[in-house]
Design an enzyme around this catalytic site. Structure first.
Site, PDB file in Angstrom:
ATOM      1  N   CYS A 130       0.829  -1.210   0.000  1.00  0.00           N
ATOM      2  CA  CYS A 130       0.000   0.000   0.000  1.00  0.00           C
ATOM      3  C   CYS A 130       0.862   1.258   0.000  1.00  0.00           C
ATOM      4  O   CYS A 130       0.504   2.268  -0.621  1.00  0.00           O
ATOM      5  CB  CYS A 130      -0.916   0.006   1.217  1.00  0.00           C
ATOM      6  SG  CYS A 130      -2.301  -1.149   1.134  1.00  0.00           S
ATOM      7  N   CYS A 210      -8.036  -2.989  -4.186  1.00  0.00           N
ATOM      8  CA  CYS A 210      -7.214  -3.753  -5.127  1.00  0.00           C
ATOM      9  C   CYS A 210      -7.676  -5.207  -5.177  1.00  0.00           C
ATOM     10  O   CYS A 210      -8.137  -5.766  -4.174  1.00  0.00           O
ATOM     11  CB  CYS A 210      -5.747  -3.679  -4.697  1.00  0.00           C
ATOM     12  SG  CYS A 210      -5.013  -2.040  -4.859  1.00  0.00           S
ATOM     13  N   CYS A 236      -5.485   1.427   4.164  1.00  0.00           N
ATOM     14  CA  CYS A 236      -4.344   1.328   3.251  1.00  0.00           C
ATOM     15  C   CYS A 236      -3.173   2.195   3.689  1.00  0.00           C
ATOM     16  O   CYS A 236      -2.037   1.929   3.337  1.00  0.00           O
ATOM     17  CB  CYS A 236      -4.764   1.700   1.837  1.00  0.00           C
ATOM     18  SG  CYS A 236      -5.225   3.435   1.634  1.00  0.00           S
TER      19      CYS A 236
END
Length: 244
Positions: A130, A210, A236
């Site tokens: 991230c 994602c 994230c």
């Protein structure tokens, strides 16, 4: 609110940012439209950005912003791991809402080659993944801006349960215009504006990030339960690391 907006205008004329705590007190019960309009007044369009994932609830905030000023820059983090449906949804909303300045920001290829050459960092160290795919690209994208807008809501729970409407984020102001809204109010914005849903919503993806770190969510789970499932990780990093 008018007297406060006048105060904000004077601060902008003097080249100063209003204090985050002062803004938060003034906007504590303001509508999302009022929050975004005040952010625009406080720093000007050239210094304000909205950061959007173009996820399952993103269209509501983007619609409110577009009604205020569709030319406010929108930053979209294209991590390289996004669903094709999310990329298509971005393009759909740009056209539907008349967004004039959407900037798709990608991680630096040299950083990916150095720190994630096998593209497996998401599995071994999701925080590091991230960082290089979202946190660092966002810091780069926000350099020209004095303030940014995001779509976090208190009802999402976890670290988001107590977020203010306005906060200081390093050197920038950070506006959370949906902090006070309910899920029902978001649904109402979608219905009133006939906004298209994210394509993956009907497949059970209530929160979309994602691909490797997003899973379907059952009706009895928290909306964000499908993010980093099985890990303690819930964010994230773009909302837990201060921008400089």
């Amino acid at each position: 609110m008018n007297a406060f907006v006048d105060h904000v205008s004077l601060a902008r004329t003097a080249g100063d940012l209003p204090a985050a705590d002062e803004l938060d007190r003034a906007l504590r019960n303001a509508s999302p439209t009022e929050v975004i309009a005040t952010a625009l007044q406080a720093v000007g369009r050239e210094h304000l950005a909205l950061v959007s994932s173009f996820g399952t609830e993103s269209a509501a905030l983007l619609k409110v912003m577009a009604d205020v000023d569709p030319a406010i820059p929108v930053v979209f983090l294209d991590t390289g791991w996004l669903f094709e449906e999310t990329l298509a949804y971005r393009d759909t909303l740009i056209a539907a809402l008349g967004l004039r300045d959407v900037r798709s920001i990608k991680p630096l290829e040299e950083t990916l080659n150095r720190e994630d050459p096998e593209r497996e960092l998401w599995f071994s160290d999701p925080d590091a993944c991230c960082r290089i795919r979202k946190v660092e690209p966002l810091a780069r994208a926000l350099k020209p801006f004095s303030a940014w807008i995001n779509g976090r809501k208190r009802f999402q729970g976890g670290l988001r349960a107590q977020i203010p409407v306005v906060e200081q984020d390093g050197a920038r102001l950070k506006f959370n215009p949906f902090a006070n809204v309910s899920r029902e109010q978001i649904d109402a914005i979608y219905a009133r504006a006939d906004l298209p849903p994210h394509p993956l919503l009907k497949s059970g993806y209530l929160s979309v990030g994602c691909m490797p770190c997003t899973s379907r969510t059952s009706p009895d789970e928290d909306v964000r339960a499908g993010r980093w499932r099985g890990r303690a990780k819930t964010e994230c990093g773009i909302h837990t690391v201060k921008t400089s």
